[in-house]
Design an enzyme around this catalytic site. Sequence first.
Site, mmCIF file in Angstrom:
data_model
loop_
_atom_site.group_PDB
_atom_site.id
_atom_site.type_symbol
_atom_site.label_atom_id
_atom_site.label_comp_id
_atom_site.label_asym_id
_atom_site.label_seq_id
_atom_site.Cartn_x
_atom_site.Cartn_y
_atom_site.Cartn_z
ATOM 1 N N TYR A 267 -11.186 -14.671 5.283
ATOM 2 C CA TYR A 267 -10.607 -13.347 5.572
ATOM 3 C C TYR A 267 -11.663 -12.439 6.201
ATOM 4 O O TYR A 267 -11.423 -11.811 7.231
ATOM 5 C CB TYR A 267 -10.067 -12.728 4.277
ATOM 6 C CG TYR A 267 -9.343 -11.416 4.492
ATOM 7 C CD1 TYR A 267 -8.087 -11.384 5.092
ATOM 8 C CD2 TYR A 267 -9.920 -10.209 4.106
ATOM 9 C CE1 TYR A 267 -7.429 -10.180 5.310
ATOM 10 C CE2 TYR A 267 -9.266 -9.005 4.315
ATOM 11 C CZ TYR A 267 -8.021 -8.996 4.911
ATOM 12 O OH TYR A 267 -7.363 -7.803 5.129
HETATM 13 N N1 LIG Z 1 -3.282 -4.174 2.217
HETATM 14 C C1 LIG Z 1 -4.603 -4.089 2.306
HETATM 15 O O1 LIG Z 1 -5.303 -3.797 1.318
HETATM 16 C C2 LIG Z 1 -5.301 -4.295 3.628
HETATM 17 C C3 LIG Z 1 -6.647 -3.909 3.737
HETATM 18 C C4 LIG Z 1 -7.309 -4.110 4.933
HETATM 19 C C5 LIG Z 1 -6.664 -4.681 6.004
HETATM 20 N N2 LIG Z 1 -5.350 -5.051 5.879
HETATM 21 C C6 LIG Z 1 -4.712 -5.690 7.023
HETATM 22 O O2 LIG Z 1 -3.571 -4.958 7.421
HETATM 23 C C7 LIG Z 1 -2.594 -5.838 7.971
HETATM 24 C C8 LIG Z 1 -1.267 -5.617 7.283
HETATM 25 O O3 LIG Z 1 -1.426 -5.916 5.892
HETATM 26 P P1 LIG Z 1 -0.298 -5.582 4.804
HETATM 27 O O4 LIG Z 1 -1.000 -5.027 3.644
HETATM 28 O O5 LIG Z 1 0.834 -4.859 5.426
HETATM 29 O O6 LIG Z 1 0.147 -7.079 4.430
HETATM 30 P P2 LIG Z 1 1.604 -7.631 4.085
HETATM 31 O O7 LIG Z 1 1.389 -8.939 3.424
HETATM 32 O O8 LIG Z 1 2.397 -6.577 3.366
HETATM 33 O O9 LIG Z 1 2.243 -7.819 5.534
HETATM 34 C C9 LIG Z 1 1.750 -8.772 6.441
HETATM 35 C C10 LIG Z 1 2.896 -9.171 7.346
HETATM 36 O O10 LIG Z 1 2.413 -10.158 8.271
HETATM 37 C C11 LIG Z 1 3.452 -11.116 8.443
HETATM 38 N N3 LIG Z 1 2.926 -12.391 8.917
HETATM 39 C C12 LIG Z 1 2.156 -13.273 8.226
HETATM 40 N N4 LIG Z 1 1.924 -14.362 8.982
HETATM 41 C C13 LIG Z 1 2.529 -14.155 10.173
HETATM 42 C C14 LIG Z 1 2.661 -14.931 11.357
HETATM 43 N N5 LIG Z 1 2.110 -16.148 11.465
HETATM 44 N N6 LIG Z 1 3.373 -14.408 12.393
HETATM 45 C C15 LIG Z 1 3.953 -13.183 12.293
HETATM 46 N N7 LIG Z 1 3.875 -12.419 11.174
HETATM 47 C C16 LIG Z 1 3.173 -12.907 10.138
HETATM 48 C C17 LIG Z 1 4.070 -11.250 7.058
HETATM 49 O O11 LIG Z 1 5.369 -11.836 7.100
HETATM 50 C C18 LIG Z 1 4.080 -9.819 6.589
HETATM 51 O O12 LIG Z 1 5.296 -9.157 6.922
HETATM 52 C C19 LIG Z 1 -3.151 -7.261 7.793
HETATM 53 O O13 LIG Z 1 -3.747 -7.675 8.991
HETATM 54 C C20 LIG Z 1 -4.194 -7.077 6.710
HETATM 55 O O14 LIG Z 1 -5.218 -8.049 6.759
HETATM 56 C C21 LIG Z 1 -4.655 -4.864 4.723
#
Ligand SMILES: NC(=O)c1ccc[n+]([C@@H]2O[C@H](COP(=O)([O-])OP(=O)(O)OC[C@H]3O[C@@H](n4cnc5c(N)ncnc54)[C@H](O)[C@@H]3O)[C@@H](O)[C@H]2O)c1
Length: 243
Positions: A150
Site C-alpha cells: 500500500y
Molecule cells: N480511507 C482512508 O483512510 C484513506 C486514507 C488515505 C488514502 N485513501 C485512499 O482514498 C481512496 C478511496 O478510499 P476509500 O476510503 O473511499 O475506500 P473504499 O474502500 O470505501 O472505496 C474504494 C472504492 O474503490 C473501488 N475499487 C476497488 N478496486 C477497484 C477496481 N479494480 N476498479 C474499480 N474500482 C475499484 C471499490 O469498489 C470501492 O468502491 C483510495 O485510493 C484509498 O487508498 C483512503
Amino acid sequence: MVTASYDFSGQVAVITGGSGGIGKAISQRLQQSGAQVCNWDVHVNTAHQGSHFIHVDVTSEQSVHEAMDQTLSKFGKIDIFVNSAGIAGPVANVSDYSLEDWHRVMDINLTGTFLCCRAAVAHMQKNNRGRIVNLASIAGKEGNPAQSAYSASKAGVIALTKSLGKELAKSEIRVNCIAPAMVATELLDQMTAEKREENFSKIPMGRAGLPEEIASIVAWLSSDDCSFCTSTVFDASGGRATY
Ligand SMILES: NC(=O)c1ccc[n+]([C@@H]2O[C@H](COP(=O)([O-])OP(=O)(O)OC[C@H]3O[C@@H](n4cnc5c(N)ncnc54)[C@H](O)[C@@H]3O)[C@@H](O)[C@H]2O)c1
C-alpha cells in the site's frame, strides 16, 4: 461543516471508486456544485442517487478503454477526472507478504491510476483543459509498517502525479494528488484493529478525517481557482504530515 461554493455547471467529472466512501463524497460534492458525474467502479452502488455508473475494473486496459468510450458517447467530454479507486491490501510484514497480494495492490492503486490518467489526458489534451486529482496517502510519504505494498503503491501515485503534472505544465491541465491520513470509510475494515489504532494514534487532531473533508479539497483542485498548482501533494492528515 461550512463549504465553499463552486460552479461546475456544464462540466463533466469522472470519479473512479465512486461507490466507495471517499469517492461517493467527492461525487456528491461535485454534483451539488453543478457537475454531471460519472462514477467508475467494480462495485455499483445502487443507493447512490442521481449519478451515472459504469462498471469498470481500473486494472484492465480494455475495461478503462471501453469506459472512456461509453463516458464520452454519453457526456461528450470530461473536464475533471478523480482517481479514488483503491484497496488497502493485507496487513503483513514484508517477510510474510505474498507476491499475489503485492501485485493486486499495485495493479489497483498504481497501475489503475496510470491507466486512467493516460486515458483522461489523451482526451483532455484535445480541449487543452482539465483537472486530474489522484488519491495517494500519507502512507506513500512515510511508509506504514506492515503495509508495504500500500505504501509503495501510494508513493508511486505521488511520483506519477509529479511526473504527469510537469509533462502537462504548459497546458491548461492540472494534475495534483491528496495524501490523507485515516478517513472514516469501509477501507479501514481491511486493516486489523491494532493497525487502525496505531494509525489513528499518529493523528495529532485525535480523530479520523471525514470523506467530505477530502471532497472539499478535490472541489478546489478541480476548480479554476487551482491555476498555479500542479504536480503537488496536498496533505489531509489532521496534522500528521511533517513534510
Ligand atoms: N480511507 C482512508 O483512510 C484513506 C486514507 C488515505 C488514502 N485513501 C485512499 O482514498 C481512496 C478511496 O478510499 P476509500 O476510503 O473511499 O475506500 P473504499 O474502500 O470505501 O472505496 C474504494 C472504492 O474503490 C473501488 N475499487 C476497488 N478496486 C477497484 C477496481 N479494480 N476498479 C474499480 N474500482 C475499484 C471499490 O469498489 C470501492 O468502491 C483510495 O485510493 C484509498 O487508498 C483512503
